[in-house]
Design a protein around this motif. Structure first.
Motif, PDB file in Angstrom:
ATOM      1  N   MET B 243      79.155  17.411  -5.007  1.00  0.00           N
ATOM      2  CA  MET B 243      79.772  17.406  -3.687  1.00  0.00           C
ATOM      3  C   MET B 243      81.232  17.799  -3.843  1.00  0.00           C
ATOM      4  O   MET B 243      81.945  17.262  -4.702  1.00  0.00           O
ATOM      5  CB  MET B 243      79.663  16.009  -3.057  1.00  0.00           C
ATOM      6  CG  MET B 243      78.225  15.670  -2.726  1.00  0.00           C
ATOM      7  SD  MET B 243      77.992  13.933  -2.378  1.00  0.00           S
ATOM      8  CE  MET B 243      78.149  13.983  -0.624  1.00  0.00           C
ATOM      9  N   ASP B 246      87.367  18.262   0.550  1.00  0.00           N
ATOM     10  CA  ASP B 246      88.499  19.007   1.090  1.00  0.00           C
ATOM     11  C   ASP B 246      89.731  18.887   0.185  1.00  0.00           C
ATOM     12  O   ASP B 246      89.898  17.912  -0.538  1.00  0.00           O
ATOM     13  CB  ASP B 246      88.815  18.419   2.459  1.00  0.00           C
ATOM     14  CG  ASP B 246      89.758  19.267   3.265  1.00  0.00           C
ATOM     15  OD1 ASP B 246      89.302  19.865   4.230  1.00  0.00           O
ATOM     16  OD2 ASP B 246      90.959  19.328   2.923  1.00  0.00           O
ATOM     17  N   VAL B 319      83.792  15.534   2.550  1.00  0.00           N
ATOM     18  CA  VAL B 319      82.932  16.506   1.859  1.00  0.00           C
ATOM     19  C   VAL B 319      82.872  17.792   2.666  1.00  0.00           C
ATOM     20  O   VAL B 319      82.688  17.756   3.881  1.00  0.00           O
ATOM     21  CB  VAL B 319      81.510  15.932   1.696  1.00  0.00           C
ATOM     22  CG1 VAL B 319      80.549  17.001   1.214  1.00  0.00           C
ATOM     23  CG2 VAL B 319      81.522  14.762   0.730  1.00  0.00           C
ATOM     24  N   ILE B 320      83.077  18.941   2.009  1.00  0.00           N
ATOM     25  CA  ILE B 320      82.934  20.196   2.740  1.00  0.00           C
ATOM     26  C   ILE B 320      81.714  20.978   2.267  1.00  0.00           C
ATOM     27  O   ILE B 320      81.281  21.893   2.933  1.00  0.00           O
ATOM     28  CB  ILE B 320      84.198  21.093   2.649  1.00  0.00           C
ATOM     29  CG1 ILE B 320      84.580  21.382   1.197  1.00  0.00           C
ATOM     30  CG2 ILE B 320      85.360  20.456   3.390  1.00  0.00           C
ATOM     31  CD1 ILE B 320      85.686  22.414   1.076  1.00  0.00           C
ATOM     32  N   LYS B 321      81.132  20.590   1.134  1.00  0.00           N
ATOM     33  CA  LYS B 321      80.028  21.380   0.629  1.00  0.00           C
ATOM     34  C   LYS B 321      79.272  20.582  -0.427  1.00  0.00           C
ATOM     35  O   LYS B 321      79.875  19.809  -1.169  1.00  0.00           O
ATOM     36  CB  LYS B 321      80.592  22.649  -0.010  1.00  0.00           C
ATOM     37  CG  LYS B 321      79.552  23.608  -0.512  1.00  0.00           C
ATOM     38  CD  LYS B 321      80.228  24.750  -1.235  1.00  0.00           C
ATOM     39  CE  LYS B 321      79.194  25.570  -1.952  1.00  0.00           C
ATOM     40  NZ  LYS B 321      79.754  26.729  -2.605  1.00  0.00           N
ATOM     41  N   ARG B 452      87.873  24.573   3.972  1.00  0.00           N
ATOM     42  CA  ARG B 452      87.307  23.535   4.815  1.00  0.00           C
ATOM     43  C   ARG B 452      86.483  24.076   5.961  1.00  0.00           C
ATOM     44  O   ARG B 452      85.596  23.385   6.447  1.00  0.00           O
ATOM     45  CB  ARG B 452      88.417  22.621   5.300  1.00  0.00           C
ATOM     46  CG  ARG B 452      89.538  23.347   5.978  1.00  0.00           C
ATOM     47  CD  ARG B 452      90.625  22.398   6.313  1.00  0.00           C
ATOM     48  NE  ARG B 452      91.062  21.659   5.136  1.00  0.00           N
ATOM     49  CZ  ARG B 452      92.253  21.174   4.980  1.00  0.00           C
ATOM     50  NH1 ARG B 452      93.143  21.361   5.925  1.00  0.00           N
ATOM     51  NH2 ARG B 452      92.591  20.523   3.909  1.00  0.00           N
ATOM     52  N   CYS B 453      86.727  25.288   6.426  1.00  0.00           N
ATOM     53  CA  CYS B 453      85.903  25.781   7.545  1.00  0.00           C
ATOM     54  C   CYS B 453      84.614  26.407   7.027  1.00  0.00           C
ATOM     55  O   CYS B 453      83.729  26.734   7.815  1.00  0.00           O
ATOM     56  CB  CYS B 453      86.673  26.749   8.433  1.00  0.00           C
ATOM     57  SG  CYS B 453      86.593  28.474   7.959  1.00  0.00           S
TER      58      CYS B 453
END
Lengths: 458, 500
Positions: B243, B246, B319-321, B452-453
């Protein structure tokens, strides 16, 4: 293209609805030396891709499309000859009251500013933020990106679509895809209520026979190259999927409409204080951030439900920035924090001016955490209540506001001081609407202005 | 169809294959790399912890120990030559109780035996000052100051681009289907439309290394046969889920933080990445399907739980991904790397490369290249150029940025606002040797969409730039693999516009 100067009285970051309104308002207050920095090639911000109507009822008294609403403000900016640089991104905000911008046409430049207004808007939460397990195929889009592809780029992104999240963008995209001949299988919402405006539920889903599944979420993503389906499951009151309710829904596209987050990369790097709840900068009632020469307004501060409210807030920011440039806004002053209690999720402004500088009516904006019926709204400081009102229904999707009259502010100030000095000062109520509370509510702090919402006790 | 002839064919375009190829070009040898996927570094090379390990963990005397320590020592020079982000931030193994503290002492001893430099035991009070977010109950930690973090994508790309720059040939989308051997023991490698003659073949096929070795065993002759069979191995894939948080969380810890290593892995780690994010993982679970890189709820729960044990206050909502890598673990009892000559003359293995494979990659590359060059009696290549450059707008000074944009305005336009990546860098990523051909290819080379996007803002721009550079319609641009299309067809409006 015009030559960029080395300094402007006012620099506005972002040429969307917030930035345009700030510039127009400040100009009309006599600040002529303004630069708007816009990263896209065109002004108008996200409104440019919102081709549906429903904008402008409050400001223009008629229902406009997004581009029409934006165009009205772009025209006002043009009439006033306000300088605009498009295709330019702000790289940094510096302590010496300057910013660094970069653009393919303007190059890399340092620009000084008397005051700066941040109006960069917000971004969408992505798949990572909601952490759906499964494979990583193509075909998973945020709703706004899908909207961009369809409305601006002129491309469809799939044939069978599931939408996760019933926020307004998700609802509007459901209708847009249906109009484009794309099959919208369903809209899933993890909450037991929808976050969208009621009118959008009716006009975007019900009118198109698109099922809305409340208390449902996507629990798994399938497909190796392109998305082939998603697992949808019902959730319990803690939003945990209920085993046995899983259902495989075949689709080639998943749109995520799971919330918006103010875009504050730049703000954070500048060391400006951020409110962890809104994700935006902490502002006072003048939309002034913790860096006195920097103001902020619109979705960069907190996500608004209607663009009309963004415009109103931005006009206040424009006024305040003008006052700051005219040195009518004090640089150092005492501030009182606001806070939320009960069902209130956040309050903007997060701080309000205290002492001699406090003047004028004060409007507090807030949102509730979950739908509340027969709600009691209170604004209080310790034992003292400044406002008490009732509302039949409040929902998280809509922004609420309460007005504190100017004449109450002095009293409030005194109470605040007294609370701080532990009851040494006498308060002259002077027949104003200040009432002593019957009982101490939980969560209402003594030295903060608390906005609380509770269901009415029967 | 190509029928080339090469001194060396390297099978596998991961970080191991890339370094073998790069080191081989230091000699006067013709080198070809065959990669099954559509880009380099698509397997474990692109989905790992991005850590340069010190080398105290592997058993002394093992190949893992040797290549880890050598690789770690080479990393600074290699990343500087290849212009790859690398930060020597140091790592720590933390002990939560006195038994664990005893294990740390053993690790220290083992590390010294392996030749690891910069090892030091810390007391709990020293730890609190260095890593306050680890919580108050730690007894001790083993600090390894020469450990660090590296960008695994760029390490692979950098090595491969440099290999190509020095004359290596890379064929993508070319899975090897069979290997034959001619009378004179020259190999013929069949890979899609390519049928290549090779004096030597190197197996750097990652998760499929056992299958490739079987192909080699099939063409063993005479004395080779029995021993070749005896040395057969199987790859038993094990998944590691990660995980990524950011950048706002990147300062949670400032070292790579491990718990006491388990028997099969080093456990869940918490580490800043070289790009300033925070990475948690990996989980450890067997996986049947070698292509299955999906994330799972149990896997992510393992990661969250493990991370919380190290950093109690970790901000998991950031978490971003999440992603999964597959370790190419062998079925041998020691799980050691299998590197070197094989009983099939001219066929070399670089197999079973799991952690610390990324750290070891330059050392494995160097070792095999020297071995092969000696076997083929190759001379040094006097024209070898070790340098590769990668322009990163955001790392430049204000003045350098000004100069760059004045020269090439496309470097002034920001495409990815989260990571500050310019149009010029995206175009460069497509035009470079073994350049990007997909949105993910651009992402792995430039970091567009890694912020983050997660591509919400930039992916439509990247699609358009790819379409322009590759001379195709935006609807033909893919996310990653050939079937991973993004757009389907034009809207009615767009068609009407174009008809006019």
């Amino acid at each position: 293209m015009f030559e960029l100067k080395e300094r402007y009285d006012l620099v506005v970051v972002g040429g969307g609805p917030a930035g345009l309104a700030v510039a127009v308002q400040a100009y009309d207050r006599g600040i002529k030396d303004i630069l708007i920095v816009e990263r896209k090639e065109k002004l108008g911000g996200i409104l440019g891709q919102c081709i549906h109507t429903g904008f402008g009822v409050q400001i223009f008294g008629e229902e406009l499309s997004g581009p029409e609403y934006a165009e009205n403000f772009v025209d006002m900016v043009k009439e006033r000859n306000i300088s605009v640089v498009c295709g330019a991104t702000v790289l940094s905000i510096n302590q010496d009251q300057s910013i660094v911008i970069t653009g393919s046409k303007c190059g890399v430049r340092r620009i000084g500013c008397g005051a700066l207004v941040l109006s960069m808007g917000c971004r969408e939460r992505s798949r990572g933020a909601i952490n759906v397990p499964g494979t990583r195929p193509s075909g998973v889009f945020t709703a706004g990106l899908a909207q961009r592809y369809i409305n601006l780029e002129g491309y469809k992104m799939g044939k069978d679509v599931v939408i996760l999240g019933s926020g307004d963008i998700g609802l509007i995209m459901a209708r847009r895809l249906a109009l484009e001949g794309i099959n919208v299988r369903m809209v899933c919402e993890i909450e037991s209520f929808t976050n969208g405006l009621t009118r959008n539920i009716v006009q975007c889903l019900e009118d198109f026979n698109i099922p809305l599944r409340l208390s449902h979420t996507v629990t798994m993503i399938h497909g190796k190259e392109r998305l082939t389906g998603v697992t949808v499951a019902k959730v319990d009151e803690n939003k945990k999927p209920i085993p046995g309710t899983e259902e495989l829904v075949e689709c080639d596209t998943l749109l995520l409409s799971v919330g918006l987050i103010p875009e504050n990369e730049l703000t954070r790097r500048a060391g400006i204080r951020i409110d962890p709840v809104t994700g935006g900068p902490v502002v006072n009632e003048h939309m002034q951030t913790s860096l006195p020469w920097v103001f902020a307004c619109g979705n960069v501060v907190h996500v608004h439900d209607l663009v009309d409210y963004v415009t109103m807030e931005s006009c206040r920011a424009g006024d305040a920035a003008a006052n700051y440039i005219y040195k009518q806004l004090p640089r150092f002053r005492e501030e009182i924090p606001t806070c939320s209690a009960g069902e209130v999720r956040y309050v903007v402004p997060q701080v309000i001016t205290a002492g001699d500088d406090a003047e004028g009516d004060l409007t507090l904006y807030f949102r509730v955490k979950k739908p509340v019926t027969n709600a009691v709204i209170e604004v209080s400081c310790g034992d003292w209540v400044f406002y008490r009102g009732k509302k039949l229904k409040m929902i998280p999707g809509e922004m609420e506001q309460v007005l504190i009259k100017a004449e109450l502010r002095d009293t409030f100030d005194a109470i605040y001081q007294e609370n701080i000095n532990k009851g040494k000062m006498k308060i002259d109520q002077g027949g104003l609407l200040v009432i002593k509370k019957d009982s101490q509510r939980k969560g209402a702090a003594k030295t903060e202005l608390t906005v609380s919402v509770y269901p009415e006790e029967k | 169809m190509t029928n080339g002839s090469f001194d060396v064919v390297v099978v596998g375009g991961g970080v191991i294959g890339a370094f073998i190829a790069r080191e081989l070009t230091k000699f006067q040898l013709s080198v070809c790399v065959l990669e099954a996927r559509e880009d380099v570094g698509m397997g474990a090379s692109g989905a790992n912890s991005g850590i340069v390990h010190g080398g105290f963990d592997p058993v002394p005397g093992s190949l893992k120990a040797r290549f880890n320590v050598e690789g770690c020592q080479m990393m600074r020079k290699v990343t500087s030559d290849l212009d790859v982000p690398f930060e020597m931030i140091g790592s720590m193994v933390v002990a939560h109780n006195m038994e664990e503290k005893e294990i740390l002492k053993k690790l220290l001893k083992q590390g010294k035996e392996n030749g690891v430099k910069g090892l030091q035991l810390l007391d709990s009070w020293e730890l609190g000052g260095l890593e306050p977010s680890l919580g108050p109950n730690l007894k001790s930690a083993l600090l390894s100051s020469e450990s660090g973090v590296v960008c695994p994508h760029e390490l692979t790309q950098g090595a491969m681009e440099n290999a190509i720059h020095n004359g290596a040939v890379l064929y993508l989308s070319s899975p090897v289907t069979s290997i034959e051997r001619e009378e004179d023991k020259t190999f013929v490698v069949h890979a899609g439309e390519h049928h290549l003659q090779a004096r030597t073949v190197v197996n750097a096929a990652g998760i499929y290394a056992d299958k490739l070795y079987e192909m080699a065993v099939e063409c063993a002759v005479g004395d080779e046969i029995i021993e070749a069979h005896q040395q057969s191995f199987r790859i038993v894939p094990r998944s590691g889920e990660y995980m990524l948080l950011d950048k706002s969380e990147g300062m949670t810890v400032c070292h790579v933080v491990f718990r006491i290593p388990g028997e099969m892995s080093k456990g869940i780690i918490v580490t800043p990445t070289v790009d300033g994010n925070l990475l948690l993982g990996p989980s450890l679970n067997p996986r049947q399907d070698r292509e299955d890189t999906s994330t799972t709820i149990p896997g992510m729960d393992q990661v969250c739980e493990g991370a919380r044990r190290l950093v109690p206050e970790i901000n998991l909502p950031a978490v971003i991904k999440a992603y999964t890598g597959l370790r190419a673990t062998t079925d041998r009892a020691d799980h050691d790397f299998i590197v070197g000559r094989t009983p099939v003359k001219g066929f070399y293995n670089a197999a079973g490369i799991e952690s610390p494979g990324l750290t070891s990659s330059p050392a494995i590359g160097l070792y095999l290249a020297e071995l092969i060059a000696a076997d083929l009696e190759a001379k040094l290549n006097p024209n070898f150029d070790p340098k590769r450059k990668h322009l990163r707008f955001r790392d430049l000074s204000f003045e350098d940025q000004q100069e760059l944009v004045a020269k090439d305005p496309s470097y002034g336009r920001i495409v990815c606002r989260c990571e500050t990546i310019t149009e010029g860098e995206v175009r460069d990523a497509i035009r470079r040797p073994c350049g990007a051909r997909s949105v993910d290819g651009v992402k792995r080379r430039t970091r567009t969409g890694m912020g983050r996007c997660q591509g919400g803002f930039c992916s439509s721009h990247v699609v358009n730039i790819l379409a322009e550079e590759l001379g195709i319609d935006p609807a033909e641009v893919v996310q990653s693999t050939p079937g991973s299309y993004i757009l389907t067809e034009k809207t009615k409006m767009k068609e009407a516009e174009q008809d006019v």
